[in-house]
Design a protein around this motif. Sequence first.
Motif, PDB file in Angstrom:
ATOM      1  N   GLY A   1       4.604   3.111   5.548  1.00 55.71           N
ATOM      2  CA  GLY A   1       5.095   2.365   6.705  1.00 55.71           C
ATOM      3  C   GLY A   1       4.686   0.908   6.616  1.00 55.71           C
ATOM      4  O   GLY A   1       3.929   0.504   5.723  1.00 55.71           O
ATOM      5  N   LEU A   2       5.158   0.105   7.540  1.00 54.46           N
ATOM      6  CA  LEU A   2       4.842  -1.322   7.566  1.00 54.46           C
ATOM      7  C   LEU A   2       3.592  -1.550   8.405  1.00 54.46           C
ATOM      8  O   LEU A   2       3.665  -1.852   9.597  1.00 54.46           O
ATOM      9  CB  LEU A   2       6.029  -2.117   8.124  1.00 54.46           C
ATOM     10  CG  LEU A   2       5.828  -3.626   8.263  1.00 54.46           C
ATOM     11  CD1 LEU A   2       5.415  -4.266   6.952  1.00 54.46           C
ATOM     12  CD2 LEU A   2       7.084  -4.287   8.805  1.00 54.46           C
ATOM     13  N   TYR A   3       2.438  -1.418   7.773  1.00 54.93           N
ATOM     14  CA  TYR A   3       1.164  -1.663   8.455  1.00 54.93           C
ATOM     15  C   TYR A   3       0.649  -3.068   8.165  1.00 54.93           C
ATOM     16  O   TYR A   3      -0.215  -3.577   8.880  1.00 54.93           O
ATOM     17  CB  TYR A   3       0.133  -0.626   8.007  1.00 54.93           C
ATOM     18  CG  TYR A   3       0.523   0.783   8.374  1.00 54.93           C
ATOM     19  CD1 TYR A   3       0.242   1.301   9.633  1.00 54.93           C
ATOM     20  CD2 TYR A   3       1.214   1.590   7.477  1.00 54.93           C
ATOM     21  CE1 TYR A   3       0.618   2.579   9.982  1.00 54.93           C
ATOM     22  CE2 TYR A   3       1.598   2.877   7.817  1.00 54.93           C
ATOM     23  CZ  TYR A   3       1.301   3.369   9.074  1.00 54.93           C
ATOM     24  OH  TYR A   3       1.689   4.631   9.418  1.00 54.93           O
ATOM     25  N   LEU A   4       1.156  -3.666   7.124  1.00 52.45           N
ATOM     26  CA  LEU A   4       0.717  -4.996   6.699  1.00 52.45           C
ATOM     27  C   LEU A   4       0.866  -6.019   7.826  1.00 52.45           C
ATOM     28  O   LEU A   4       1.861  -6.018   8.544  1.00 52.45           O
ATOM     29  CB  LEU A   4       1.532  -5.416   5.480  1.00 52.45           C
ATOM     30  CG  LEU A   4       1.316  -6.803   4.891  1.00 52.45           C
ATOM     31  CD1 LEU A   4       1.424  -6.717   3.371  1.00 52.45           C
ATOM     32  CD2 LEU A   4       2.366  -7.782   5.401  1.00 52.45           C
ATOM     33  N   ASN A   5      -0.137  -6.869   7.959  1.00 55.92           N
ATOM     34  CA  ASN A   5      -0.075  -7.988   8.896  1.00 55.92           C
ATOM     35  C   ASN A   5      -0.269  -9.275   8.095  1.00 55.92           C
ATOM     36  O   ASN A   5      -0.774  -9.252   6.973  1.00 55.92           O
ATOM     37  CB  ASN A   5      -1.156  -7.862   9.969  1.00 55.92           C
ATOM     38  CG  ASN A   5      -0.976  -8.865  11.102  1.00 55.92           C
ATOM     39  OD1 ASN A   5       0.112  -9.414  11.310  1.00 55.92           O
ATOM     40  ND2 ASN A   5      -2.043  -9.127  11.835  1.00 55.92           N
ATOM     41  N   THR A   6       0.164 -10.383   8.650  1.00 58.28           N
ATOM     42  CA  THR A   6       0.033 -11.689   7.993  1.00 58.28           C
ATOM     43  C   THR A   6      -1.095 -12.477   8.645  1.00 58.28           C
ATOM     44  O   THR A   6      -1.157 -12.580   9.875  1.00 58.28           O
ATOM     45  CB  THR A   6       1.351 -12.476   8.100  1.00 58.28           C
ATOM     46  OG1 THR A   6       2.362 -11.796   7.353  1.00 58.28           O
ATOM     47  CG2 THR A   6       1.190 -13.887   7.541  1.00 58.28           C
TER      48      THR A   6
ATOM     49  N   TRP B   1       0.851  -1.189   0.000  1.00 58.32           N
ATOM     50  CA  TRP B   1       0.000   0.000   0.000  1.00 58.32           C
ATOM     51  C   TRP B   1       0.891   1.245   0.000  1.00 58.32           C
ATOM     52  O   TRP B   1       0.601   2.226  -0.691  1.00 58.32           O
ATOM     53  CB  TRP B   1      -0.891  -0.024   1.236  1.00 58.32           C
ATOM     54  CG  TRP B   1      -1.915   1.059   1.347  1.00 58.32           C
ATOM     55  CD1 TRP B   1      -1.714   2.406   1.221  1.00 58.32           C
ATOM     56  CD2 TRP B   1      -3.308   0.900   1.622  1.00 58.32           C
ATOM     57  NE1 TRP B   1      -2.879   3.091   1.410  1.00 58.32           N
ATOM     58  CE2 TRP B   1      -3.876   2.193   1.654  1.00 58.32           C
ATOM     59  CE3 TRP B   1      -4.125  -0.202   1.864  1.00 58.32           C
ATOM     60  CZ2 TRP B   1      -5.232   2.407   1.918  1.00 58.32           C
ATOM     61  CZ3 TRP B   1      -5.465   0.017   2.133  1.00 58.32           C
ATOM     62  CH2 TRP B   1      -6.010   1.301   2.152  1.00 58.32           C
ATOM     63  N   SER B   2       1.969   1.212   0.770  1.00 59.62           N
ATOM     64  CA  SER B   2       2.865   2.361   0.870  1.00 59.62           C
ATOM     65  C   SER B   2       3.445   2.749  -0.485  1.00 59.62           C
ATOM     66  O   SER B   2       3.682   3.934  -0.754  1.00 59.62           O
ATOM     67  CB  SER B   2       4.012   2.055   1.837  1.00 59.62           C
ATOM     68  OG  SER B   2       3.535   1.806   3.141  1.00 59.62           O
ATOM     69  N   GLU B   3       3.700   1.751  -1.334  1.00 57.64           N
ATOM     70  CA  GLU B   3       4.238   2.057  -2.663  1.00 57.64           C
ATOM     71  C   GLU B   3       3.273   2.943  -3.449  1.00 57.64           C
ATOM     72  O   GLU B   3       3.690   3.864  -4.156  1.00 57.64           O
ATOM     73  CB  GLU B   3       4.501   0.768  -3.426  1.00 57.64           C
ATOM     74  CG  GLU B   3       5.656  -0.053  -2.888  1.00 57.64           C
ATOM     75  CD  GLU B   3       5.883  -1.282  -3.748  1.00 57.64           C
ATOM     76  OE1 GLU B   3       6.463  -1.130  -4.836  1.00 57.64           O
ATOM     77  OE2 GLU B   3       5.463  -2.370  -3.339  1.00 57.64           O
ATOM     78  N   GLY B   4       1.980   2.654  -3.334  1.00 56.43           N
ATOM     79  CA  GLY B   4       0.993   3.488  -4.010  1.00 56.43           C
ATOM     80  C   GLY B   4       0.995   4.911  -3.475  1.00 56.43           C
ATOM     81  O   GLY B   4       0.895   5.876  -4.239  1.00 56.43           O
ATOM     82  N   VAL B   5       1.116   5.055  -2.147  1.00 58.84           N
ATOM     83  CA  VAL B   5       1.183   6.391  -1.535  1.00 58.84           C
ATOM     84  C   VAL B   5       2.431   7.121  -2.015  1.00 58.84           C
ATOM     85  O   VAL B   5       2.393   8.310  -2.359  1.00 58.84           O
ATOM     86  CB  VAL B   5       1.187   6.283   0.003  1.00 58.84           C
ATOM     87  CG1 VAL B   5       1.371   7.663   0.647  1.00 58.84           C
ATOM     88  CG2 VAL B   5      -0.108   5.643   0.501  1.00 58.84           C
ATOM     89  N   LEU B   6       3.557   6.409  -2.060  1.00 57.83           N
ATOM     90  CA  LEU B   6       4.817   7.014  -2.488  1.00 57.83           C
ATOM     91  C   LEU B   6       4.711   7.543  -3.915  1.00 57.83           C
ATOM     92  O   LEU B   6       5.078   8.697  -4.201  1.00 57.83           O
ATOM     93  CB  LEU B   6       5.943   5.980  -2.372  1.00 57.83           C
ATOM     94  CG  LEU B   6       7.373   6.424  -2.685  1.00 57.83           C
ATOM     95  CD1 LEU B   6       8.377   5.580  -1.903  1.00 57.83           C
ATOM     96  CD2 LEU B   6       7.699   6.308  -4.181  1.00 57.83           C
ATOM     97  N   VAL B   7       4.221   6.713  -4.820  1.00 58.15           N
ATOM     98  CA  VAL B   7       4.112   7.118  -6.224  1.00 58.15           C
ATOM     99  C   VAL B   7       3.179   8.312  -6.370  1.00 58.15           C
ATOM    100  O   VAL B   7       3.486   9.287  -7.069  1.00 58.15           O
ATOM    101  CB  VAL B   7       3.628   5.933  -7.092  1.00 58.15           C
ATOM    102  CG1 VAL B   7       3.276   6.398  -8.499  1.00 58.15           C
ATOM    103  CG2 VAL B   7       4.694   4.849  -7.140  1.00 58.15           C
TER     104      VAL B   7
END
Length: 672
Positions: free
Chosen positions: A492-497, A345-351
């Motif tokens: 940031g690292l919000y992803l959970n498994t 998700w962060s990659e989309g925010v960054l772009v």
Amino acid sequence: FLGRKDQQVKIRGYRVEPGEVENVLMKHELIEEQVVIARSDSEGTKHLVAYYRSEEEISTSDLRDFLGQKLPSYMLPGYFVKLDVFPLNSNGKIDRKQLPSPQDFGQLSGTEYVAPRTAQEQELAGVWSSVLGLERVGLSDNFFEIGGHSLKATQLLSRIYKEMNVRMELRDIFTYPTLGELATLLSVGNQTQYSEILPLEPQDYYAVSHAQKRLWILDQLEEEQYAYNIPRAYKITGHLDVDAFKLAFHTLVSRHESLRTTFLSIDGVPYQQVQSAEAIGFELHYEDLRGEEGAEARAEELARSESLASFNLQTGPLLRARLLQVSEDKYVFVYTLHHIISDGWSEGVLVQDVLQLYEAYKAGKENPLAPLSIHYKDYAAWQNDQLSGDNLEVLRNYWLDQFSGELPVLNLPADYQRPKVKTYNGERVNFWLDKEELDKLKKMGRANDASLFMTLVACVNLLLYRFSGQEDLIVGSPVAGRDHVDLENQIGLYLNTLALRTRLKGRDSYQQLLSRVKDVVLGAFEHQAYPFDCIVQDLNLNRDQSRYPLFDVWVVLQNTSVRDDNNTQMNDLDFRTFDSAGVICNYDLKFGFEEMDEALFINFEYSTDLFAPETAAKFADALKVLLKTISNDPLSAIDDIELISEEEKQRQLAEEESKARKLVRRTRNVIQ
């Protein structure tokens, strides 16, 4: 009918001439005038839209049936819009650019538009429109038929909570998928005061999140540290303002604290430390390769080496970026993040942030982005606070119950002995499921109140059962972890498994398996706030360095703004991604699914230290056949479902016949 070549469009991977659709539509006896064009929705997906004039009322289903008699499914318009008058240009011809959006007419799912009536229905409709990127929605619209999926459903819940002060569960949206049904349920829901994430007072260092702690530990233990790199590489064509591009990235680093974060250890406990933009020492490195022989090939090689270089979590920076100019209007651009500060998700925010900043700076304007109210360190503190008291016990008990008893270990037929220490060497097999098959798959899922993700997880479980014979299976899947609306624009690292455990029987039908998977997935989503590393710790698992904890197979349906075709057009610039790092396979098998152009793209990755290409091809072919067959007969026992295509059957038959003929010839020679 050929029409003009420059009017051809690409829909769902097919080249389509809108004029051919117009030609067929013109033959309908009630239609007086017609135009067919391609339009992009809010997520960039192209659809055919048919505009027409008629004195009579014609239903959408009748128009689709009429066109379907003469055209293939991929050429059928997604929307039909009736107009009283067509907009004309100064030459008296139809002005295609002035044709209205189909959303203006409620043309979303083929259902009749019913306007919200009460204030609460109108407020809920506004939330739906915001999440789905639509101009309006009606009471009869089904969330999952107008662009909704599990990730957007989670966003919907967080926005309902923020804007309407009502807490709902994910299963509520699956049970009451239309706007009207959900509004009725909402009217009897419990009012709950919205809780914001509050910023912390400045400190020398801050607590890490649970996900960060896990990656920090892995960084200390594992040698192949590039396994948690997130690389992205683009080929850029056009005139790029290098100074504006550099400034955009430096502003990005100043804007997001996570990009200025490093990690220190105090008495063996990790903490995050936020650096100033100056202290972190980030630099977008520009290199001019014009004039060098083989400049583009050299740039691609530099991009590959850059994406595989390891990071130092203590010194940082944990973001690298490199811009290589290979000709007057061609560039190779690569950036790499460590997973400890980022996720998909962060990659989309960054772009999105970089493109907005670049456009502003190129035009000589100021930074257009509003300052962020919170940062990752604030989320980490909020998360730790949420995991306390009664809520913590409810979450923990759910997951302990899921993984009670003997835990299964997947044993697929491997070609090579499993390495004693896990490796990350991999390859991939890619293929597509076309729109017609995907629509059938979705329709079967909706008939069972299941999302596409649930349908695909059930398919993967069926595949694993057929190749392993095991009736107790665990697969892993990511969840965005942004169930609070304040986190949507954060890096940031919000992803959970999520570890999804499914028990099945060979005589179960696929429909029964899907029902079980649905319950497992909904339960997991409702208890997703409990971090995966806490589950591993609670279960007190013996560390097996040859395997990932709890599962060996990863399943993901890509719903974030980062698409796998990854082509972006921005004014005079064209961005196209390429693979700079090869395949880094963190699991034995990874099943990646993504909807693109209304078809389903499947990215199947496998560990080359376990499986030969021939074995991987069997897995991929079986999945391809399975995805096409279950929608036609979901009531068949999973033991009886075919996993071999007719083409493969014929190939195997021909191969056996060839072997038999050779054996006959050898036998005859021996006898003679």
